[in-house]
Structure formats: C-alpha cells, structure tokens
Design a protein around this motif. Structure first.
Motif, mmCIF file in Angstrom:
data_model
loop_
_atom_site.group_PDB
_atom_site.id
_atom_site.type_symbol
_atom_site.label_atom_id
_atom_site.label_comp_id
_atom_site.label_asym_id
_atom_site.label_seq_id
_atom_site.Cartn_x
_atom_site.Cartn_y
_atom_site.Cartn_z
ATOM 1 N N GLU A 1 74.807 31.951 -4.526
ATOM 2 C CA GLU A 1 75.718 30.882 -4.958
ATOM 3 C C GLU A 1 75.518 30.510 -6.426
ATOM 4 O O GLU A 1 76.476 30.367 -7.183
ATOM 5 N N GLY A 2 74.256 30.363 -6.842
ATOM 6 C CA GLY A 2 73.997 29.978 -8.224
ATOM 7 C C GLY A 2 74.479 31.017 -9.214
ATOM 8 O O GLY A 2 75.090 30.682 -10.238
ATOM 9 N N ALA A 3 74.221 32.294 -8.918
ATOM 10 C CA ALA A 3 74.669 33.360 -9.817
ATOM 11 C C ALA A 3 76.185 33.480 -9.814
ATOM 12 O O ALA A 3 76.797 33.765 -10.847
ATOM 13 N N ARG A 4 76.798 33.245 -8.664
ATOM 14 C CA ARG A 4 78.259 33.326 -8.578
ATOM 15 C C ARG A 4 78.916 32.277 -9.476
ATOM 16 O O ARG A 4 79.871 32.578 -10.200
ATOM 17 N N GLU A 5 78.393 31.060 -9.453
ATOM 18 C CA GLU A 5 78.945 30.003 -10.303
ATOM 19 C C GLU A 5 78.671 30.281 -11.781
ATOM 20 O O GLU A 5 79.549 30.104 -12.628
ATOM 21 N N LEU A 6 77.450 30.727 -12.076
ATOM 22 C CA LEU A 6 77.085 31.006 -13.462
ATOM 23 C C LEU A 6 77.953 32.115 -14.045
ATOM 24 O O LEU A 6 78.465 31.998 -15.172
ATOM 25 N N LEU A 7 78.145 33.188 -13.285
ATOM 26 C CA LEU A 7 78.921 34.317 -13.801
ATOM 27 C C LEU A 7 80.410 33.988 -13.880
ATOM 28 O O LEU A 7 81.091 34.450 -14.802
ATOM 29 N N THR A 8 80.920 33.205 -12.948
ATOM 30 C CA THR A 8 82.327 32.813 -13.038
ATOM 31 C C THR A 8 82.549 31.984 -14.298
ATOM 32 O O THR A 8 83.545 32.165 -15.009
ATOM 33 N N ALA A 9 81.593 31.098 -14.599
ATOM 34 C CA ALA A 9 81.678 30.339 -15.852
ATOM 35 C C ALA A 9 81.570 31.276 -17.051
ATOM 36 O O ALA A 9 82.277 31.111 -18.057
#
Length: 311
Positions: free
Chosen positions: A155-163
């Motif tokens: 979840e954390g990487a998904r949000e970071l990469l989408t940003a």
C-alpha cells in the motif's frame, strides 16, 4: 690417556621428558586428526569458503529499482538545449524523485550498486541525447509494466509511486504535453469527479471575490479545473458545495484557494482504489498532475511527489 673418548670437562645435557599433561594433549590432537583424515578431510587442499548469506529482497524492490533506472536513463540523456525554461524545473523534479526512491531502497538494505548498476542486457553504447520535445513525449507516457506492477505493490509503495507518476506527468505538462486523464472512464472516475467539481465551485467563488492579479490567477486556475471536470465528469450536487469558512473578500478568497488545493493534492490515497487496475493508477496519476498544473496557475511550485510528505 684414558679410553674414554669424550672430552674431559664437557657436559651432556640429558633430554627432559615431556610432562604427562602435554603428552595427553598432543596425543588427543593426533587422534582427532586421524579421525578427520579417515572421514575424508583433505589437509593438502584449501578448504571452501563459507557460503555468503543470501540477502532478502526489500518490499517492492524490483519495481522501485526499475523506476530509478528509468529516471537515471532520462537524466543521462538530458537535452543539451537550455530552452524551454521549464527544463530546469523538470530536471529538479526528476532528480528529487530519484533521491527519495534511492533513499528508500538503501534504508531497506539494498546495496547502491544493485540500484544504480546496469540493467540486465544493457550495453555500454553512448547515450543519445533527447530533444526537449522527445523528452516531453517520454514523460507523457507511463511505462505499462510499471503501472501493472504498481497494482500489486504494498500500500505504501503504491501511493508513493502513484504520486511519483503524477510528478512525472506534471513534468510533461510543464513541457507542453497534454497529460489529463484519458477519455475512457475507469473505476476511479466517480471519486475523481466528486473531488473535482467542488474545486471548480470553490474557484468560481475565489474569482468572484478577487480582483486584479489575484482574479487573473483564479480565472486561469478555474479554466484548467473546468477542463479537468469535462474529462472526469461533473459530480451531482443539489445546491453547490459547502465552503469550509465564510468567503466575502479577497483575503478569505485567497485562503480558500490554498485550502482546496491542499486538500485535493493530499487526496492521492483516497482516490486510488483499494484494488486498482493499471488503468486506474494511470487515471489517478493524470488527475494528480492536472490538479498540480492547475495549482501552478495559482502560483504553486510543482513538487516531485504531490500529496505526500517526503524528507
């Protein structure tokens, strides 16, 4: 002369017997050595070195390394031209993304040489410089493989990469590319519409309560937000949207603009579905970029990871 051939006066020192304990130690060592030899230990060959412990891969390591290497490739092939002026801002955005992502990997124990080393199958051919137009095109299209891998990231990487993708698309927009969401709707479109329409309404109020340069900036921002709304759709509301506070002058109008932009850019985690598809990740990243470019019309500086807090 005596028959004793030993020279007179010489002394023969008798050998001292080893103490019983030392005899016991030597004898024990010899016995142990005999057992080892009997079991196949070759003393005349160098012994193999102990196996090196295998490093456990960090969470989402392969995806994050792939994104860093893409950024490295772009930065190595950076245009020699100094125009347009936005190139400096774009390079700053991409360099900041690289710094943060590399830091995240090294903090997880990934060796630097495994992050920045040559990708499998790469060659040492000279890097071909990109033109500003070609760079903009490269930034405008997110790699499909990265989008697919992001859907199954933590979840954390998904949000970071989408940003991060939103930041990359912002860079393409600064160079003149259209980076808005695609015309085809995705599973995130309803949520995006419900975030966009209140911003349009808020900036209508901001423009109405402003004058001079502030009104011009508000109208430019409003124009971009209306363009975004036409793509993602208009949310239904019976009588407008409630404002967070009373807006009746230029100062409160400026404050409203800042508040609604901050809330929109912080909404990455909220608008990204819990089980996203590659299309919805692309959709949200483009929405984030469009909002950040609209914020630029209001005078906001673009950031590398819109909606997240990075060191």
């Amino acid at each position: 002369m005596s028959g004793d051939t030993r020279r007179r006066g010489s002394r023969v020192t008798p050998q001292r017997a080893l103490p019983p304990r030392r005899l016991f130690v030597i004898g024990g060592a010899a016995a142990a050595l005999a057992i080892l030899v009997d079991r196949g230990l070759r003393l005349d060959l160098p012994q193999p070195t102990p196996p090196v412990p295998t490093r456990r891969a960090a969470a989402d390591e392969a995806l994050l390394v792939a994104v860093v290497r893409d950024l490295d490739e772009l930065l190595r092939a950076w245009p020699r031209a100094t125009q347009p002026r936005a190139l400096k801002d774009v390079r700053s955005l991409l360099s900041e993304q690289r710094r943060v992502l590399v830091g995240r990997l090294t903090n997880e124990g990934v060796p630097t040489e495994e992050i920045t080393g040559p990708a499998p199958g790469s060659t040492s051919a000279p890097v071909k410089r990109l033109s500003p137009a070609r760079l903009a095109k490269r930034l405008q299209t997110l790699p499909r493989a990265h989008l697919e891998a992001t859907t199954s990231a933590t979840e954390g990487a998904r949000e970071l990469l989408t940003a991060a993708y939103g930041g990359i698309l912002t860079a393409a927009g600064l160079l003149g590319e259209d980076v808005g969401p695609a015309a085809e709707a995705t599973g995130s479109r309803t949520e995006l519409a419900e975030r966009t329409s209140p911003m349009v309404y808020a900036f209508e109020v901001v423009a109405a309560q402003s004058s001079g340069a502030q009104r011009e900036r508000a109208l430019a921002t409003l124009d971009r937000l209306r363009t975004l709304e036409r793509v993602v759709g208009r949310a239904e509301a019976s009588s407008g949207w409630a404002l967070p506070f009373k807006v009746d002058d230029q100062k409160s109008a400026g404050r409203l603009a800042d508040v609604v932009l901050d809330r929109a850019l912080a909404a990455v985690a909220d608008v990204l579905p819990a089980a996203p598809t590659s299309q919805s990740v692309d959709d949200v990243a483009r929405w984030v970029a469009a909002v950040q470019l609209a914020a630029g019309q209001w005078g906001r500086e673009p950031v590398a990871f819109p909606g997240t807090k990075q060191p």
